[in-house]
Write a protein that holds these residues in place. Structure first.
Motif, short mmCIF file in Angstrom:
data_model
loop_
_atom_site.label_atom_id
_atom_site.label_comp_id
_atom_site.label_asym_id
_atom_site.label_seq_id
_atom_site.Cartn_x
_atom_site.Cartn_y
_atom_site.Cartn_z
N GLY A 248 0.80 -1.22 0.00
CA GLY A 248 0.00 0.00 0.00
C GLY A 248 0.83 1.27 0.00
N ARG A 249 2.05 1.22 -0.56
CA ARG A 249 2.91 2.40 -0.48
C ARG A 249 3.42 2.92 -1.81
NH1 ARG A 249 3.82 -0.01 4.45
NH2 ARG A 249 3.72 1.45 6.18
N ILE A 250 3.58 2.07 -2.81
CA ILE A 250 4.16 2.53 -4.08
C ILE A 250 3.04 2.82 -5.07
CG2 ILE A 250 5.74 2.00 -5.97
CD1 ILE A 250 7.00 -0.08 -4.19
N SER A 251 3.14 3.87 -5.80
CA SER A 251 2.26 4.10 -6.95
C SER A 251 3.09 4.73 -8.04
CB SER A 251 1.09 5.02 -6.58
OG SER A 251 1.54 6.33 -6.37
N ARG A 252 2.67 4.55 -9.28
CA ARG A 252 3.43 5.13 -10.40
C ARG A 252 3.50 6.64 -10.26
NH1 ARG A 252 4.42 3.84 -15.82
NH2 ARG A 252 5.74 5.48 -16.67
N HIS A 253 2.39 7.23 -9.77
CA HIS A 253 2.37 8.69 -9.63
C HIS A 253 3.41 9.15 -8.61
CE1 HIS A 253 0.93 12.79 -9.12
NE2 HIS A 253 0.83 12.56 -7.82
N ARG A 254 3.44 8.50 -7.44
CA ARG A 254 4.40 8.90 -6.41
C ARG A 254 5.83 8.68 -6.90
NH1 ARG A 254 2.11 6.30 -0.78
NH2 ARG A 254 0.20 7.54 -0.59
N PHE A 255 6.06 7.54 -7.55
CA PHE A 255 7.41 7.20 -8.00
C PHE A 255 7.90 8.21 -9.03
CE2 PHE A 255 10.66 4.76 -10.19
CZ PHE A 255 11.31 4.16 -9.13
N THR A 256 7.05 8.52 -10.02
CA THR A 256 7.44 9.48 -11.06
C THR A 256 7.61 10.88 -10.48
OG1 THR A 256 6.22 8.18 -12.68
CG2 THR A 256 6.82 10.42 -13.31
N ALA A 257 6.71 11.26 -9.57
CA ALA A 257 6.80 12.59 -8.98
C ALA A 257 8.08 12.73 -8.16
CB ALA A 257 5.58 12.85 -8.09
N ARG A 258 8.43 11.67 -7.43
CA ARG A 258 9.66 11.70 -6.65
C ARG A 258 10.87 11.83 -7.58
NH1 ARG A 258 10.14 6.51 -3.25
NH2 ARG A 258 8.10 7.30 -2.61
N CYS A 259 10.84 11.07 -8.67
CA CYS A 259 11.91 11.11 -9.67
C CYS A 259 12.04 12.51 -10.27
CB CYS A 259 11.61 10.08 -10.76
SG CYS A 259 12.48 10.32 -12.30
N GLN A 260 10.91 13.11 -10.64
CA GLN A 260 10.93 14.42 -11.27
C GLN A 260 11.44 15.48 -10.30
OE1 GLN A 260 6.87 14.77 -12.52
NE2 GLN A 260 7.26 13.88 -14.53
N ARG A 261 11.01 15.38 -9.06
CA ARG A 261 11.42 16.37 -8.07
C ARG A 261 12.93 16.36 -7.85
NH1 ARG A 261 10.80 21.14 -5.37
NH2 ARG A 261 11.73 20.99 -3.30
N LEU A 262 13.51 15.16 -7.77
CA LEU A 262 14.93 15.04 -7.48
C LEU A 262 15.81 15.28 -8.69
CD1 LEU A 262 14.98 11.99 -5.05
CD2 LEU A 262 15.09 14.40 -4.50
N GLY A 263 15.28 15.03 -9.90
CA GLY A 263 16.08 15.24 -11.09
C GLY A 263 17.14 14.19 -11.29
N PHE A 264 16.79 12.91 -11.07
CA PHE A 264 17.72 11.82 -11.26
C PHE A 264 17.78 11.42 -12.72
CE2 PHE A 264 17.53 10.20 -6.73
CZ PHE A 264 18.89 10.23 -6.54
N GLY A 265 18.87 11.68 -13.40
CA GLY A 265 19.20 11.05 -14.66
C GLY A 265 18.24 11.21 -15.82
N PRO A 266 18.48 10.47 -16.91
CA PRO A 266 17.73 10.63 -18.15
C PRO A 266 16.27 10.23 -18.06
CG PRO A 266 19.17 8.71 -18.28
CD PRO A 266 19.54 9.44 -17.04
N LEU A 267 15.94 9.29 -17.16
CA LEU A 267 14.55 8.87 -17.04
C LEU A 267 13.65 10.04 -16.69
CD1 LEU A 267 12.41 6.61 -16.87
CD2 LEU A 267 13.02 6.34 -14.47
N CYS A 268 14.13 10.91 -15.80
CA CYS A 268 13.32 12.04 -15.38
C CYS A 268 13.13 13.03 -16.52
CB CYS A 268 13.98 12.75 -14.21
SG CYS A 268 14.14 11.67 -12.79
N ASN A 269 14.16 13.25 -17.30
CA ASN A 269 14.04 14.18 -18.43
C ASN A 269 13.05 13.64 -19.47
OD1 ASN A 269 15.93 15.99 -17.36
ND2 ASN A 269 17.64 14.79 -18.18
#
Length: 317
Positions: A248-269
């Protein structure tokens, strides 16, 4: 004071990394000096579920594993003020067979158990949660409970992973996830469980978000295994978001939002996030071996002389 090499081994020697406003939750983090000083970083992680963070993989491996002792306290909420939750009326006092262990497990002597019940001095508490883990998982009383089983823990782990990455030049960190024996709980448990899917193999990337996401996507695309928590939680079918349902903790939205916020690598771009472009002034901080980071901690104690203002809590703005 312990010798410098001894301090490296026991996790009290660290550097303070300013996240420069890029963190989801933390403004700075304490990275183990041996990891910060290394020319390169190779992460070898076991991908699996996790009771608090939802899952464990590359981000958790460097986020938690790369933090010093007080860095671990910081990401678990201790320095942000997440105190243990006390319900003294549930404590049976010294009729509990664990009462002596409960007192002894506190490094600050903050826990006292009397014939009448429980007394905890939260002013001297350093929030290691040893008493909470004992009370809940061993005594089964739940008079003391930890307060980090929250969505913020995953964000803090990601922030801590960013801090570890900021000590490395671009291309100097590589990540391997062993997506085999994917159990629903962490390896830190004293027991194992039936894997929820068949082994997926070994995945690798220069981008920790990309390799974690690939593991999650492949796990969700695989059929669940019978006689596992995938069957217990009715998520056997291919495409089911297995750890979402089980933990009950992971969702695609949370995962992508976390990625976008931190700016990790090419996946986020690729996902449209604000990840830094190579060579920009927001790229990962270049750092050579042995470079001294401003404000590093010399004291042996992980809390002595602690510079805690704004070390945890939502960032300004």
């Amino acid at each position: 004071m312990p010798h410098r090499h001894c301090r490296r081994l026991i996790g009290t020697d660290d550097v303070i990394v300013d996240l420069q406003g890029r963190g989801n939750y933390l403004e700075k983090q304490f990275v183990a000096r041996a990891i910060a000083d290394a020319d390169a970083l190779l992460s070898v992680a076991h991908f699996k579920g996790h009771p608090a963070g939802g899952y464990g993989g590359a981000l958790k491996n460097i986020g938690v594993g790369g933090a010093s002792k007080r860095g671990k306290m910081n990401l678990h909420g201790a320095l942000a003020g997440d105190k243990p939750v006390i319900d003294a009326k549930l404590c049976p006092g010294r009729s509990c067979e664990w009462w002596q262990v409960c007192e002894d497990c506190c490094p600050e002597g903050s826990v006292k158990v009397t014939e009448k019940g429980l007394e905890v001095d939260l002013e001297s508490c350093v929030y290691c949660f040893a008493c909470a883990n004992l009370c809940v998982n061993m005594a089964g009383v739940k008079s003391i409970q930890r307060f980090d089983h929250l969505p913020t823990l995953g964000r803090r782990i990601a922030d801590s992973a960013l801090a570890a990455m900021m000590t490395k030049e671009e291309g100097k960190a590589f990540f391997m996830n062993y997506a085999i024996d994917i159990t629903p709980s962490c390896d830190c448990y004293g027991w194992s469980d039936t894997p929820i899917v068949n082994g997926l193999g070994i995945l690798a990337s220069y981008d920790p978000v990309a390799v974690d996401k690939a593991c999650i996507d492949m796990m969700n695309a695989a059929p669940g295994l019978l006689n596992s928590e995938a069957e217990e939680f009715s998520c056997l079918e291919m495409g089911a978001k297995k750890l979402n349902i089980i933990k009950g903790r992971i969702s695609r939205h949370r995962f992508t939002a976390r990625c976008q916020r931190l700016g990790f690598g090419p996946l986020c771009n690729q996902a449209g996030g604000p990840g830094p472009k190579p060579g920009s002034d927001q790229s990962l901080l270049p750092r050579s071996a042995g470079q001294e980071t401003q404000g590093y901690v010399r004291e042996a104690s992980p809390l002595k002389g602690l510079d805690t203002p704004r070390s945890g809590g939502p960032p300004r703005g």
